[in-house]
Design a protein around this motif. Structure first.
Motif, mmCIF file in Angstrom:
data_model
loop_
_atom_site.group_PDB
_atom_site.id
_atom_site.type_symbol
_atom_site.label_atom_id
_atom_site.label_comp_id
_atom_site.label_asym_id
_atom_site.label_seq_id
_atom_site.Cartn_x
_atom_site.Cartn_y
_atom_site.Cartn_z
ATOM 1 N N MET A 75 0.756 -1.137 0.103
ATOM 2 C CA MET A 75 -0.092 0.031 0.190
ATOM 3 C C MET A 75 0.728 1.045 0.013
ATOM 4 S SD MET A 75 -3.061 -0.717 -0.405
ATOM 5 C CE MET A 75 -3.692 0.889 -0.041
ATOM 6 N N GLU A 76 1.929 1.140 0.746
ATOM 7 C CA GLU A 76 2.804 2.370 0.715
ATOM 8 C C GLU A 76 3.511 2.843 -0.739
ATOM 9 O OE1 GLU A 76 4.883 5.692 1.891
ATOM 10 O OE2 GLU A 76 3.345 4.802 2.655
ATOM 11 N N LYS A 77 3.902 1.457 -1.363
ATOM 12 C CA LYS A 77 4.310 1.714 -2.927
ATOM 13 C C LYS A 77 3.242 2.222 -3.628
ATOM 14 C CE LYS A 77 4.254 0.299 -6.994
ATOM 15 N NZ LYS A 77 3.557 -0.120 -7.997
ATOM 16 N N GLU A 78 1.869 1.925 -3.544
ATOM 17 C CA GLU A 78 0.830 2.525 -4.222
ATOM 18 C C GLU A 78 0.787 3.692 -4.128
ATOM 19 O OE1 GLU A 78 0.561 0.577 -6.604
ATOM 20 O OE2 GLU A 78 0.831 -1.411 -5.856
ATOM 21 N N ARG A 79 0.897 4.183 -2.669
ATOM 22 C CA ARG A 79 0.611 5.671 -2.365
ATOM 23 C C ARG A 79 1.686 6.662 -3.124
ATOM 24 N NH1 ARG A 79 -1.750 3.442 2.584
ATOM 25 N NH2 ARG A 79 0.392 3.014 3.284
ATOM 26 N N ARG A 80 2.826 6.293 -3.051
ATOM 27 C CA ARG A 80 3.917 7.002 -3.577
ATOM 28 C C ARG A 80 3.820 6.836 -5.003
ATOM 29 N NH1 ARG A 80 9.273 4.932 -0.052
ATOM 30 N NH2 ARG A 80 8.191 5.029 1.826
ATOM 31 N N TYR A 81 3.539 5.746 -5.724
ATOM 32 C CA TYR A 81 3.062 5.670 -7.246
ATOM 33 C C TYR A 81 1.974 6.721 -7.643
ATOM 34 C CZ TYR A 81 0.035 4.151 -11.073
ATOM 35 O OH TYR A 81 -0.816 4.254 -12.050
#
Length: 217
Positions: A75-81
């Motif tokens: 989820m953190e990766k998707e938020r940054r993306y």
């Protein structure tokens, strides 16, 4: 209008929107700065297929992280993306016209993506694409991701169309392999990979950079 195919199954990232470099940068940032891997950017790109959990397990090995940690990292990766890509959010050139032609011609369409629902909703809602894609198969809907054919066979089943009458739009070699495993032909987008990086090509009917001027197939 006579077309060879009754249904189009679209991958999402790199196929509907040209965002794979944003995913790669987000992953590389997470893997190297947060998780302290020494993986290169180029190797990160090679690992970007399937579910987020599967990517983490390929890089670090199964059992390295708890399920909760992998979910949090994902989820953190998707938020940054999403934060990085949203100002650039747009369809790949020519796709707006192509989708409208297909819709008008009565060709059934679905999304078949390894992305999580959180990311698919981000794209479909911000670009108002729901009318084109009544069927969506995400990472959350399959037990095994690409190159397993489940994503595309499930999409075809939900559309009520035989595999041989479906054309898959993909940007990744593993996605094209999944299409072949599903008994489907594919059109390959060269948004992230060059044609020579596709190790399976006998089901690819064409390589294109975008949808400009593309006729219905």
């Amino acid at each position: 209008m006579n077309t060879k195919f009754e249904a189009y199954l679209f991958d999402l990232n790199g196929t509907i929107i040209d965002d794979m470099h944003f995913h790669a940068r987000a992953w590389h940032d997470i893997l190297t700065n947060d998780l302290k891997s020494d993986i290169s950017y180029e190797d990160t790109v090679l690992q970007m297929y399937g579910k987020n959990q599967e990517l983490l397990e390929r890089v670090f090995g199964k059992g390295h992280f708890s399920q909760q940690t992998m979910d949090e990292v994902s989820m953190e990766k998707e938020r940054r993306y999403q934060a990085a890509f949203k100002p650039h959010l747009k369809l790949i050139d020519g796709l707006d016209v192509f989708l409208e032609k297909a819709h008008h011609a009565g060709i059934k369409m679905a999304i078949g993506s390894a992305a999580i629902t959180f990311n698919i909703d981000f794209i479909l809602d911000n670009l108002n694409l729901r009318k084109y894609f009544p069927v969506v198969v995400s990472a959350d809907d399959v037990s095994t991701s690409k190159p397993d054919p489940e994503t595309f066979t499930k999409g075809a089943e939900l559309l009520g169309v035989q595999a041989s009458k479906c054309l898959v739009f993909e940007d990744a070699p593993k996605g094209v392999e999944a299409a072949k495993n599903a008994g489907m032909q594919a059109l390959a987008l060269t948004t992230l990979h060059t044609p020579d990086e596709f190790h399976i090509t006998d089901n690819i009917i064409r390589f294109v950079r975008n949808y400009e001027g593309l006729a219905l197939l």
